[in-house]
Design a protein around this motif. Structure first.
Motif, PDB file in Angstrom:
ATOM      1  N   LYS A 182       0.809  -1.221   0.000  1.00 33.64           N
ATOM      2  CA  LYS A 182       0.000   0.000   0.000  1.00 33.64           C
ATOM      3  C   LYS A 182       0.845   1.275   0.000  1.00 33.64           C
ATOM      4  O   LYS A 182       0.295   2.371  -0.071  1.00 33.64           O
ATOM      5  N   LEU A 183       2.167   1.138   0.106  1.00 29.86           N
ATOM      6  CA  LEU A 183       3.023   2.316   0.103  1.00 29.86           C
ATOM      7  C   LEU A 183       2.968   3.014  -1.248  1.00 29.86           C
ATOM      8  O   LEU A 183       3.045   2.372  -2.298  1.00 29.86           O
ATOM      9  N   ASP A 184       2.842   4.335  -1.221  1.00 31.29           N
ATOM     10  CA  ASP A 184       2.782   5.119  -2.456  1.00 31.29           C
ATOM     11  C   ASP A 184       4.178   5.365  -3.017  1.00 31.29           C
ATOM     12  O   ASP A 184       5.149   5.478  -2.277  1.00 31.29           O
ATOM     13  N   GLY A 185       4.262   5.443  -4.312  1.00 31.45           N
ATOM     14  CA  GLY A 185       5.508   5.813  -4.970  1.00 31.45           C
ATOM     15  C   GLY A 185       6.412   4.655  -5.316  1.00 31.45           C
ATOM     16  O   GLY A 185       7.563   4.871  -5.738  1.00 31.45           O
ATOM     17  N   TYR A 186       5.937   3.421  -5.136  1.00 32.51           N
ATOM     18  CA  TYR A 186       6.758   2.250  -5.442  1.00 32.51           C
ATOM     19  C   TYR A 186       5.988   1.340  -6.403  1.00 32.51           C
ATOM     20  O   TYR A 186       5.341   0.377  -6.005  1.00 32.51           O
ATOM     21  N   PRO A 187       6.094   1.641  -7.684  1.00 32.42           N
ATOM     22  CA  PRO A 187       5.309   0.862  -8.662  1.00 32.42           C
ATOM     23  C   PRO A 187       5.866  -0.527  -8.945  1.00 32.42           C
ATOM     24  O   PRO A 187       5.173  -1.355  -9.538  1.00 32.42           O
ATOM     25  N   TYR A 188       7.099  -0.799  -8.516  1.00 27.49           N
ATOM     26  CA  TYR A 188       7.731  -2.071  -8.867  1.00 27.49           C
ATOM     27  C   TYR A 188       7.954  -2.912  -7.607  1.00 27.49           C
ATOM     28  O   TYR A 188       8.583  -2.466  -6.644  1.00 27.49           O
ATOM     29  N   HIS A 189       7.416  -4.133  -7.648  1.00 31.29           N
ATOM     30  CA  HIS A 189       7.496  -5.040  -6.507  1.00 31.29           C
ATOM     31  C   HIS A 189       8.077  -6.373  -6.949  1.00 31.29           C
ATOM     32  O   HIS A 189       7.877  -6.803  -8.090  1.00 31.29           O
ATOM     33  N   SER A 190       8.769  -7.035  -6.029  1.00 30.84           N
ATOM     34  CA  SER A 190       9.203  -8.404  -6.300  1.00 30.84           C
ATOM     35  C   SER A 190       7.993  -9.331  -6.241  1.00 30.84           C
ATOM     36  O   SER A 190       6.882  -8.917  -5.889  1.00 30.84           O
ATOM     37  N   ASP A 191       8.207 -10.570  -6.570  1.00 30.21           N
ATOM     38  CA  ASP A 191       7.125 -11.550  -6.610  1.00 30.21           C
ATOM     39  C   ASP A 191       6.356 -11.557  -5.289  1.00 30.21           C
ATOM     40  O   ASP A 191       6.948 -11.564  -4.209  1.00 30.21           O
ATOM     41  N   GLU A 192       5.038 -11.530  -5.373  1.00 30.55           N
ATOM     42  CA  GLU A 192       4.202 -11.464  -4.178  1.00 30.55           C
ATOM     43  C   GLU A 192       4.248 -12.745  -3.353  1.00 30.55           C
ATOM     44  O   GLU A 192       3.865 -12.742  -2.180  1.00 30.55           O
ATOM     45  N   ARG A 193       4.729 -13.824  -3.928  1.00 28.75           N
ATOM     46  CA  ARG A 193       4.793 -15.089  -3.189  1.00 28.75           C
ATOM     47  C   ARG A 193       6.048 -15.103  -2.318  1.00 28.75           C
ATOM     48  O   ARG A 193       6.997 -15.846  -2.536  1.00 28.75           O
ATOM     49  N   VAL A 194       6.028 -14.286  -1.275  1.00 31.26           N
ATOM     50  CA  VAL A 194       7.209 -14.118  -0.426  1.00 31.26           C
ATOM     51  C   VAL A 194       7.577 -15.422   0.272  1.00 31.26           C
ATOM     52  O   VAL A 194       8.744 -15.645   0.611  1.00 31.26           O
ATOM     53  N   TRP A 195       6.602 -16.303   0.502  1.00 30.93           N
ATOM     54  CA  TRP A 195       6.903 -17.562   1.182  1.00 30.93           C
ATOM     55  C   TRP A 195       7.800 -18.469   0.340  1.00 30.93           C
ATOM     56  O   TRP A 195       8.439 -19.373   0.863  1.00 30.93           O
ATOM     57  N   LEU A 196       7.856 -18.218  -0.974  1.00 32.80           N
ATOM     58  CA  LEU A 196       8.748 -18.963  -1.843  1.00 32.80           C
ATOM     59  C   LEU A 196      10.122 -18.303  -1.956  1.00 32.80           C
ATOM     60  O   LEU A 196      11.011 -18.840  -2.615  1.00 32.80           O
TER      61      LEU A 196
END
Length: 365
Positions: A182-196
C-alpha cells in the motif's frame, strides 16, 4: 552469643541463636578473611588467563568451530569484559595477573578495530566525492521486520519520512506484505509469493528488470535458504544495478551455523561470477557480525566493501527481552557495494517493534 548497640533509648542487647553465633565467629576469624582474599586472587588470575588463552585461540578457531565463531557476535562485549578484568587486577591482582590483563585488553581491542579497518569504505577518503552525490545517488532501506511484529505503522512511517528508492525486507509475513504493497511511490514489486523467497521482499521506484533465486545447483542441494538476485534499471547510462537481497540462517546451533556458512559461500561465488563492470549491492540480515571470518572471507573473495566503517559499530540486532538496549546487541545487518559505487551516507534507523533496527544507506554511482 550476644551483641549490643547504643541508640537514643539506651543500650539494646541482641541474643543470637547458637547456630548463628558460630557462623558469625567463623566469618570474623582473620584466617577465614585471608583465605577468602587468597581464593579471590586465584579466581581473578584464573579468569584473566582463561580469557587470554581464549582470545588467542578464538580467532583461528572461528572457521572450524561453531562456539568460537559465535563469540565474534560479542566482540565489543569481550573488549568491555577485558577492560573490567584489567581494572580489577590493578586493584587486587598480582604482577603477572596485571600483565596478562593488559595483554587481554590490547589484544581484544586490536582484533576489534583491526577487523573494521579491513575491506570497508573509508568515509573520510570518500568525503570529497560525497559533495557530488546530489542527483547521482540512491537511498536504500533494509530491515528485518520480525515475524512476531504485527505493528506496521512505525516502519511505514519511517519509509515515508526517509523516502528511499529501494526497500528490502526480511521476515515479511502476509500482514507485512499487504501493508508494504500500500506504500505510495513504489510501482515495482518483487514476486508477491514471499513464502517462496524466504519471506524476503523488494519494492523499488525503478523498474525491476529481472528477479531470480540463486540456487547454486546440485552442490547446494541441502541449502534451505537462498539469496535473491535482482537487476534494477537505473536512470543513468551506466547500465543496470545488481542487488542481492539476503537472509541466511541464524547460527544458533552447529547445524544452522553450517547452513549460514554454506549460504555465504554460495553468495560469494554468485557475486564473484558477476561481470567486473557490474555495479553490485548486497544487503539484508546477514546473521553474521563483521568480526566473523566468514564475513571477511566474502569481502576478500568478491572485492566488495562494507559501507559501515568506523572504530565502533552500532548494533542492528537487539534483544527485546533485555529492554532492546542497543549496546547489548550486535551489528549483523550490512550493506556492501562494489567498486563502482560509493558511500554517500550510512545510518541506523530507530526502533519500530522488531528485534532488528533498520539500515539506511545512501549509495552514489
Amino acid at each position: 552469643m550476644a551483641t549490643s548497640t547504643n541508640n537514643l533509648l539506651g543500650t539494646v542487647k541482641y541474643d543470637f541463636p547458637p547456630m548463628y553465633s558460630e557462623v558469625i565467629r567463623f566469618f570474623m576469624k582473620r584466617d577465614f578473611t585471608n583465605r577468602l582474599r587468597s581464593y579471590s586472587k586465584s579466581l581473578l588470575s584464573l579468569s584473566v588467563w582463561f580469557l587470554l588463552v581464549f582470545t588467542v585461540l578464538q580467532i583461528p578457531a572461528s572457521r572450524q568451530f561453531w562456539l568460537a565463531d559465535l563469540a565474534n557476535f560479542f566482540r565489543p562485549h569481550l573488549v568491555l569484559a577485558a577492560f573490567m578484568f584489567f581494572v580489577v587486577s590493578l586493584l587486587a591482582g598480582t604482577r603477572m595477573t596485571k600483565f596478562a590483563a593488559s595483554v587481554v585488553v590490547v589484544l581484544n581491542a586490536f582484533l576489534t578495530v583491526h577487523t573494521l579497518d579491513g575491506p570497508t569504505i573509508d568515509a573520510k577518503a570518500d568525503a570529497v566525492q560525497i559533495s557530488s552525490c546530489a542527483g547521482r545517488s540512491i537511498r536504500l532501506v533494509t530491515a528485518n521486520l520480525f515475524n512476531e511484529n504485527r505493528s506496521t505503522d512505525a516502519f511505514l512511517q519511517l519509509v515515508s519520512e526517509e523516502n528511499p528508492d529501494i526497500v528490502l525486507t526480511q521476515e515479511t509475513t502476509e500482514l507485512w506484505n499487504a501493508a508494504i504493497d500500500k506504500l505510495d511511490g513504489y510501482p515495482y514489486h518483487s514476486d508477491e509469493r514471499v513464502w517462496l523467497r524466504n519471506d524476503m521482499k523488494m519494492i523499488s521506484r525503478f523498474p525491476i528488470v529481472s528477479e531470480e533465486i540463486s540456487s547454486g545447483g546440485a552442490r547446494y542441494r541441502d541449502l534451505k535458504r537462498h539469496p535473491m538476485r535482482f537487476e534494477i534499471k537505473m536512470p543513468s547510462p551506466a547500465g543496470p544495478l545488481v542487488v542481492y537481497l539476503i537472509h541466511p540462517e541464524s547460527p544458533r546451533d552447529p547445524a544452522r551455523w553450517q547452513q549460514r556458512n554454506m549460504y555465504l559461500q554460495l553468495l560469494s561465488e554468485s557475486v564473484a561470477a558477476e561481470p567486473q563492470s557490474a555495479r553490485i549491492i548486497v544487503a539484508g540480515d546477514w546473521n553474521t557480525p563483521p568480526w566473523s571470518p566468514y564475513f571477511q572471507y566474502f569481502l576478500r573473495l568478491t572485492g566488495l566493501k562494507s559501507m559501515d566503517a568506523g572504530w565502533w559499530l552500532r548494533s542492528t540486532r537487539i534483544f527485546r527481552k533485555l529492554g532492546s538496549i542497543a549496546f547489548l546487541g550486535t551489528p549483523i545487518d550490512h550493506v556492501v557495494v562494489s567498486a563502482g559505487l560509493r558511500s554517500c551516507g550510512f545510518r541506523i534507523g530507530p526502533k519500530f517493534g522488531s528485534n532488528h533496527l533498520p539500515v539506511i544507506a545512501d549509495i552514489g554511482f
